[in-house]
Design a protein around this motif. Sequence first.
Motif, PDB file in Angstrom:
ATOM      1  N   PRO A 141       0.804  -1.228   0.000  1.00 16.52           N
ATOM      2  CA  PRO A 141       0.000   0.000   0.000  1.00 16.52           C
ATOM      3  C   PRO A 141       0.842   1.285   0.000  1.00 16.52           C
ATOM      4  CG  PRO A 141      -0.762  -1.518   1.692  1.00 16.52           C
ATOM      5  CD  PRO A 141       0.482  -2.106   1.114  1.00 16.52           C
ATOM      6  N   ARG A 142       1.994   1.251   0.658  1.00 12.17           N
ATOM      7  CA  ARG A 142       2.830   2.452   0.741  1.00 12.17           C
ATOM      8  C   ARG A 142       4.283   2.168   0.388  1.00 12.17           C
ATOM      9  NH1 ARG A 142       2.046   5.489   6.167  1.00 12.17           N
ATOM     10  NH2 ARG A 142       3.333   6.933   4.986  1.00 12.17           N
ATOM     11  N   ALA A 143       4.522   1.139  -0.398  1.00 11.26           N
ATOM     12  CA  ALA A 143       5.896   0.764  -0.739  1.00 11.26           C
ATOM     13  C   ALA A 143       6.022   0.527  -2.244  1.00 11.26           C
ATOM     14  CB  ALA A 143       6.304  -0.491   0.015  1.00 11.26           C
ATOM     15  N   VAL A 144       7.047   1.155  -2.830  1.00  7.41           N
ATOM     16  CA  VAL A 144       7.344   0.946  -4.245  1.00  7.41           C
ATOM     17  C   VAL A 144       8.821   0.621  -4.400  1.00  7.41           C
ATOM     18  CG1 VAL A 144       5.508   2.473  -5.081  1.00  7.41           C
ATOM     19  CG2 VAL A 144       7.804   3.387  -4.706  1.00  7.41           C
ATOM     20  N   ALA A 145       9.158   0.054  -5.532  1.00 11.54           N
ATOM     21  CA  ALA A 145      10.552  -0.241  -5.856  1.00 11.54           C
ATOM     22  C   ALA A 145      10.696  -0.241  -7.367  1.00 11.54           C
ATOM     23  CB  ALA A 145      10.972  -1.584  -5.273  1.00 11.54           C
ATOM     24  N   TRP A 146      11.909  -0.016  -7.815  1.00 11.24           N
ATOM     25  CA  TRP A 146      12.209   0.011  -9.246  1.00 11.24           C
ATOM     26  C   TRP A 146      12.915  -1.278  -9.641  1.00 11.24           C
ATOM     27  CZ3 TRP A 146      11.622   4.138  -6.234  1.00 11.24           C
ATOM     28  CH2 TRP A 146      10.985   5.258  -6.753  1.00 11.24           C
ATOM     29  N   VAL A 147      12.635  -1.741 -10.843  1.00 12.24           N
ATOM     30  CA  VAL A 147      13.304  -2.929 -11.370  1.00 12.24           C
ATOM     31  C   VAL A 147      14.721  -2.516 -11.776  1.00 12.24           C
ATOM     32  CG1 VAL A 147      13.274  -4.690 -13.178  1.00 12.24           C
ATOM     33  CG2 VAL A 147      11.111  -3.908 -12.158  1.00 12.24           C
ATOM     34  N   GLU A 148      15.705  -3.219 -11.221  1.00  8.33           N
ATOM     35  CA  GLU A 148      17.107  -2.858 -11.442  1.00  8.33           C
ATOM     36  C   GLU A 148      17.457  -2.782 -12.923  1.00  8.33           C
ATOM     37  OE1 GLU A 148      21.491  -4.092  -9.800  1.00  8.33           O
ATOM     38  OE2 GLU A 148      20.034  -5.701 -10.085  1.00  8.33           O
ATOM     39  N   GLU A 149      16.991  -3.741 -13.721  1.00  6.23           N
ATOM     40  CA  GLU A 149      17.322  -3.764 -15.146  1.00  6.23           C
ATOM     41  C   GLU A 149      16.796  -2.522 -15.861  1.00  6.23           C
ATOM     42  OE1 GLU A 149      15.927  -6.375 -13.554  1.00  6.23           O
ATOM     43  OE2 GLU A 149      17.557  -7.830 -13.590  1.00  6.23           O
ATOM     44  N   GLU A 150      15.642  -2.006 -15.443  1.00  7.51           N
ATOM     45  CA  GLU A 150      15.083  -0.814 -16.070  1.00  7.51           C
ATOM     46  C   GLU A 150      15.927   0.419 -15.734  1.00  7.51           C
ATOM     47  OE1 GLU A 150      10.965  -0.537 -14.970  1.00  7.51           O
ATOM     48  OE2 GLU A 150      10.441  -2.359 -16.066  1.00  7.51           O
ATOM     49  N   ILE A 151      16.397   0.495 -14.495  1.00  6.66           N
ATOM     50  CA  ILE A 151      17.243   1.617 -14.096  1.00  6.66           C
ATOM     51  C   ILE A 151      18.591   1.535 -14.815  1.00  6.66           C
ATOM     52  CG2 ILE A 151      18.432   2.752 -12.170  1.00  6.66           C
ATOM     53  CD1 ILE A 151      15.329   3.063 -12.202  1.00  6.66           C
ATOM     54  N   GLN A 152      19.171   0.340 -14.876  1.00  3.97           N
ATOM     55  CA  GLN A 152      20.438   0.163 -15.577  1.00  3.97           C
ATOM     56  C   GLN A 152      20.285   0.516 -17.061  1.00  3.97           C
ATOM     57  OE1 GLN A 152      23.251  -0.237 -14.140  1.00  3.97           O
ATOM     58  NE2 GLN A 152      22.594  -0.841 -12.107  1.00  3.97           N
ATOM     59  N   GLY A 153      19.167   0.121 -17.663  1.00  6.67           N
ATOM     60  CA  GLY A 153      18.908   0.452 -19.060  1.00  6.67           C
ATOM     61  C   GLY A 153      18.785   1.950 -19.282  1.00  6.67           C
ATOM     62  N   TRP A 154      18.116   2.634 -18.368  1.00 10.16           N
ATOM     63  CA  TRP A 154      17.958   4.083 -18.444  1.00 10.16           C
ATOM     64  C   TRP A 154      19.333   4.753 -18.376  1.00 10.16           C
ATOM     65  CZ3 TRP A 154      18.988   8.261 -15.237  1.00 10.16           C
ATOM     66  CH2 TRP A 154      18.378   9.458 -15.579  1.00 10.16           C
ATOM     67  N   LEU A 155      20.174   4.282 -17.456  1.00  6.82           N
ATOM     68  CA  LEU A 155      21.525   4.829 -17.343  1.00  6.82           C
ATOM     69  C   LEU A 155      22.345   4.559 -18.605  1.00  6.82           C
ATOM     70  CD1 LEU A 155      22.425   3.944 -13.665  1.00  6.82           C
ATOM     71  CD2 LEU A 155      22.209   6.232 -14.631  1.00  6.82           C
ATOM     72  N   GLN A 156      22.217   3.369 -19.163  1.00 11.05           N
ATOM     73  CA  GLN A 156      22.973   3.017 -20.368  1.00 11.05           C
ATOM     74  C   GLN A 156      22.609   3.929 -21.525  1.00 11.05           C
ATOM     75  OE1 GLN A 156      25.493   0.597 -20.435  1.00 11.05           O
ATOM     76  NE2 GLN A 156      25.907   1.776 -22.278  1.00 11.05           N
ATOM     77  N   VAL A 157      21.341   4.245 -21.673  1.00 17.50           N
ATOM     78  CA  VAL A 157      20.908   5.159 -22.740  1.00 17.50           C
ATOM     79  C   VAL A 157      21.579   6.517 -22.548  1.00 17.50           C
ATOM     80  CG1 VAL A 157      18.932   6.444 -23.645  1.00 17.50           C
ATOM     81  CG2 VAL A 157      18.732   3.993 -23.200  1.00 17.50           C
ATOM     82  N   ARG A 158      21.646   7.010 -21.309  1.00 16.21           N
ATOM     83  CA  ARG A 158      22.289   8.289 -21.035  1.00 16.21           C
ATOM     84  C   ARG A 158      23.781   8.229 -21.409  1.00 16.21           C
ATOM     85  NH1 ARG A 158      18.153   7.852 -20.524  1.00 16.21           N
ATOM     86  NH2 ARG A 158      16.552   9.332 -20.594  1.00 16.21           N
ATOM     87  N   LEU A 159      24.424   7.116 -21.067  1.00 18.83           N
ATOM     88  CA  LEU A 159      25.842   6.969 -21.412  1.00 18.83           C
ATOM     89  C   LEU A 159      26.037   6.891 -22.925  1.00 18.83           C
ATOM     90  CD1 LEU A 159      26.959   4.459 -18.650  1.00 18.83           C
ATOM     91  CD2 LEU A 159      27.602   6.866 -18.859  1.00 18.83           C
ATOM     92  N   ASP A 160      25.151   6.181 -23.613  1.00 17.70           N
ATOM     93  CA  ASP A 160      25.257   6.046 -25.062  1.00 17.70           C
ATOM     94  C   ASP A 160      25.065   7.396 -25.753  1.00 17.70           C
ATOM     95  OD1 ASP A 160      25.686   3.363 -24.682  1.00 17.70           O
ATOM     96  OD2 ASP A 160      23.651   2.759 -25.271  1.00 17.70           O
ATOM     97  N   GLU A 161      24.233   8.271 -25.177  1.00 13.23           N
ATOM     98  CA  GLU A 161      23.992   9.592 -25.764  1.00 13.23           C
ATOM     99  C   GLU A 161      25.241  10.462 -25.734  1.00 13.23           C
ATOM    100  OE1 GLU A 161      20.687  11.114 -23.526  1.00 13.23           O
ATOM    101  OE2 GLU A 161      19.226   9.997 -24.718  1.00 13.23           O
ATOM    102  N   ARG A 162      26.139  10.172 -24.793  1.00 12.60           N
ATOM    103  CA  ARG A 162      27.376  10.937 -24.671  1.00 12.60           C
ATOM    104  C   ARG A 162      28.357  10.598 -25.774  1.00 12.60           C
ATOM    105  NH1 ARG A 162      30.011  10.104 -19.174  1.00 12.60           N
ATOM    106  NH2 ARG A 162      31.327  11.728 -20.003  1.00 12.60           N
ATOM    107  N   SER A 163      28.228   9.431 -26.354  1.00 12.17           N
ATOM    108  CA  SER A 163      29.200   8.971 -27.361  1.00 12.17           C
ATOM    109  C   SER A 163      28.957   9.582 -28.714  1.00 12.17           C
ATOM    110  CB  SER A 163      29.128   7.457 -27.489  1.00 12.17           C
ATOM    111  OG  SER A 163      29.393   6.862 -26.247  1.00 12.17           O
TER     112      SER A 163
END
Length: 59
Positions: free
Chosen positions: A37-59
């Motif tokens: 009811p008052r607890a959420v969490a993020w899927v690690e793979e989705e967060i890692q994927g989001w970070l990877q896209v940011r890193l790829d944009e730098r290249s």
Amino acid sequence: MRVMKLNEVINITGLSRSSIYAYMAKGVFPKPIQLGPRAVAWVEEEIQGWLQVRLDERS
């Protein structure tokens, strides 16, 4: 599958809580899954994927 609470997402991304929720509202950050009811969490793979896209944009 591993899930991460908000503090871990903050540590991994370097974003603040308000930035994470602002990006989610814009649809550019992964949404969390509801654990209870008052607890959420993020899927690690989705967060890692989001970070990877940011890193790829730098290249």
